[in-house]
Structures are given as structure tokens and as C-alpha cells.
Write a protein that holds these residues in place. Structure first.
Motif: not given
Length: 401
Positions: A214-229
Motif C-alpha cells: 500500500h506504500f508507493c513512490e510517486i515520480f513527477l516529470n513536468d506534471v502540469e497542475i492548473p493554478a485553480e488547483n
């Protein structure tokens, strides 16, 4: 089903009757050794069963499906624990951390979008810890660069998150990222809501000592998140995060205390009543009976602490270290109880290789429970960090150098 208000005896009778009719009789057997898909399906179905009864989010405001007082929540959790109902393991972050964040610091639009989504089964994960930022969370290195390009306004996120429980099943993530590298470390962090279907995300499960993932690693590579978030002001995510973490050490403890006092202690007493290889029952030993009485007394204290914390939280009089006291007390009591259970269970506990996926930390599979209990002294700030908070903010002692 309407939930009676004010009359606790009537509420107790209503919940008890509902549990007799709705708690699956064989859920422990059915949930032992299941795969991820079966676990998610069971959890989602059980959440909706509780939702239809008005029992899924009792700590939320009434307009969002909650509205129970602390006393009413205590009754609800007592009866669910006494009936050995499954826990909402998968929805834990959603109904506690995500909801607390949205209700405390989210916009009206964010609440309208996500609170109904959570009630419909939206799964959330917490993206806080990193390889070099666990207890010292403010040292996180994941970056969020704001890009006001033509026709859009986004945060471009790069980095890595660690110990993200349930990330493999999650729809959304509560993400902390550094948006101002030049600012002091607690003042340059932003709090973002990240869609887990975003391009550039890579989730990798981590197998733990119990064989679970149930534990995980999350790798983020140029992930775009809207500023409204963005939740709260840009670069003020540290302050928003405190509301998220306090939720874990506040309202959730009501349920956990009742589980420990009902399912946990009852199962421990049952274990002590079973004859050992010599035919003697451990419970007939005065030392064992004394330990059980001690645990019963400690649980009574834990329940009182939890109820007091929730009532003072509602009244706005909670102290800055009170939640830390409860977290330390619960986690170390859990370790002592499960450790004693493993000791009494003896060699037979070594043959238990799986526990029900929808149970709590006190399933009665004592060795597995004991190993898992150590997880509780680490998340949400280690117990060493909690003791520092208690000393500095609660007792007014000098700050650490």
C-alpha cells in the motif's frame, strides 16, 4: 436513513440494529489475501453502504452529509467497533485529510467539485514525504514552477514523493511542492490538488515487511497542475498542511480509540483465554491478568483524551500540542498491546501470513499487527517530533538549538 440527534440511546439502538443488518458476517475471511481490485471493490461498496445510512462522514458539516456531535460520533464508532465492522481504510485520506484541507482552506469551487466526488468514491493520497524530507517535511525538494503561458496558468511540478499510502488506487493527490526556492523553507511551499491521471506521473508500489504494497513512490516529470488547483495562497502551503496533519491526530483518533478498545482488547482477551501447549490458559496467570487490566485502564484514558480533544477542537479551545499528546499515547499503546499479543500467541503467530485487508491495526493476527504498529509512530510526524512539539508548544520549554 435519518440519524437521530440528541438522543444518544436512540442513536445507539439505531446504529446497533443497522450493524446487525448490514455488516458482512464473513468479511474477514473474504478480505484475507485478496488482490488490489477485490480490496478496492469491497471498500467502495462498504463506503456507499455507510453513506446511505449517514455514517460515512459523521465529522463533516451537516450540509455535506455529517453534522454529528462528538458524543454522537463516539456512540457511532463504539457500535461499529463492537459489531466488528470493516474500516474505511481506502477512504481514510479522502474523508479526513482531503476533506479537512478543503473545508479549512479550499475555495467554494474546490469544495463543490471534490467533496461530492469523495462521497461518490473519489480516492485520495497524501503527497508530502520525500526521500530527504520525512520528519523534517519542510526540507522537501519537489518543485512547482508557475508558468503563465498563453491561454493557461499552470504549475509545472518535478520531483519524487515517498510513502504515499494507496497511491496505486488514487484519483487525486494532496501535494506539497516548493514554489519559491529563494524563500525560507517553510515560506516557499505551495499546496496543490493533483489529478493522478496527469501525464508525467509514475506510481511505483513498495513492498513492506508484511508483504503488502500500500506504500508507493510517486515520480513527477513536468506534471502540469492548473493554478485553480492551488489551495490557499501561493507559497503558504505549509500553513495549509498543518490543518491536514491535525485532522489525522484529531477526529480520526475517536474511531481508532474505539477500535483498540473493542476489537483490539476483546481479541487480546480471547487470545489469552486459549490454552497453550501445556493446557494452561494465559489469562489464569495473575501477571497476564494484570497486564490486561492495565491495557483496559489505558484505553479508558485514551478514549477520554480523544473525546476531550474533539470537544475542545469544536469549541476552539484546543491547545497547540494536544493532538500530539493523543498521537503519542495511541501509537505507543498500540505497540505495547500488539507486542503483548504476539508474545502470548507464541510460535503459532509465525504461521499467520496474511491479515484481512479491511481491518485495522488490531486484527488479532498479532505478529503482523505488531510489525504494522511501528508504522504508527512514524507518519504525520514521528513520535520524537511529537515530543518536541509537546515540550516546546505545550509546556513552554526552550526550543531545540
Amino acid at each position: 436513513m435519518s440519524v437521530p440527534r440528541g438522543d444518544l440511546a436512540e442513536l445507539r439502538a439505531t446504529v446497533r440494529g443497522w450493524c446487525r443488518a448490514h455488516v458482512p458476517a464473513d468479511w474477514r475471511r473474504a478480505q484475507t489475501g485478496v488482490g488490489g481490485d477485490e480490496f478496492v471493490a469491497f471498500q467502495q461498496a462498504w463506503f456507499q453502504e455507510l453513506r446511505r445510512a449517514g455514517y460515512a462522514v459523521p465529522h463533516w458539516p451537516a450540509e455535506w452529509g455529517g453534522g454529528m456531535s462528538a458524543a454522537e460520533q463516539m456512540v457511532l464508532y463504539q457500535e461499529l467497533a463492537a459489531a466488528d465492522a470493516p474500516r474505511l481504510v481506502l477512504a481514510f485520506v479522502s474523508i479526513h485529510h482531503a476533506a479537512a484541507t478543503l473545508l479549512t482552506a479550499g475555495t467554494d469551487e474546490q469544495r463543490r467539485r471534490h467533496l461530492p466526488g469523495i462521497l461518490d468514491g473519489e480516492i485520495w493520497v497524501q503527497g508530502f514525504s520525500e526521500p530527504e524530507a520525512g520528519s523534517d517535511l519542510a526540507s522537501l525538494r519537489t518543485t512547482a514552477r508557475r508558468d503563465r503561458r498563453a491561454g493557461g496558468d499552470v504549475f509545472v511540478v518535478n520531483g519524487q514523493k515517498l510513502w504515499a499510502s494507496g497511491a496505486a488506487h488514487a484519483d487525486w493527490c494532496l501535494l506539497l511542492a516548493r514554489s519559491d526556492p529563494a524563500a525560507p523553507k517553510r515560506r516557499g511551499i505551495s499546496y496543490l490538488l493533483m489529478d493522478m491521471r496527469s501525464p508525467g506521473l509514475d506510481v511505483r508500489p513498495i513492498r513492506n515487511a508484511l508483504g503488502d504494497s500500500h506504500f508507493c513512490e510517486i515520480f513527477l516529470n513536468d506534471v502540469e497542475i492548473p493554478a485553480e488547483n492551488l489551495v490557499g495562497p501561493e507559497n503558504a502551503g505549509w500553513q495549509v498542511a498543518q490543518a491536514t496533519l491535525s485532522a489525522e491526530r484529531g477526529m480520526t483518533m475517536l474511531e481508532l480509540a474505539e477500535r483498540l478498545g473493542n476489537v483490539g482488547l476483546r481479541s487480546l482477551v480471547d487470545t489469552c483465554r486459549r490454552p497453550d501447549v501445556t493446557g494452561r490458559r494465559p489469562i489464569d496467570d495473575t501477571l497476564v491478568a494484570d497486564r490486561l487490566a492495565g491495557f483496559d485502564t489505558e484505553i479508558a484514558g485514551l478514549r477520554a483524551l480523544c473525546r476531550d480533544l474533539v470537544e475542545r477542537h469544536d469549541a476552539g479551545t484546543v491547545g497547540p500540542a494536544d493532538a500530539s499528546v493523543v498521537k503519542v499515547y495511541y501509537s505507543e499503546l498500540l505497540q505495547r498491546m500488539t507486542g503483548f499479543g504476539a508474545e502470548i500467541a507464541g510460535l503459532g503467530a509465525l504461521a499467520e501470513l496474511a491479515k484481512p485487508a479491511s481491518s485495522g491495526w488490531e486484527s488479532g493476527r498479532w505478529l503482523l499487527d505488531f510489525i504494522g504498529s511501528w508504522e504508527w509512530t512514524i507518519p504525520g510526524g514521528t513520535n520524537e517530533i511529537q515530543r518536541t512539539i509537546i515540550g516546546e508548544r505545550g509546556l513552554g520549554l526552550p526550543r531545540e538549538p
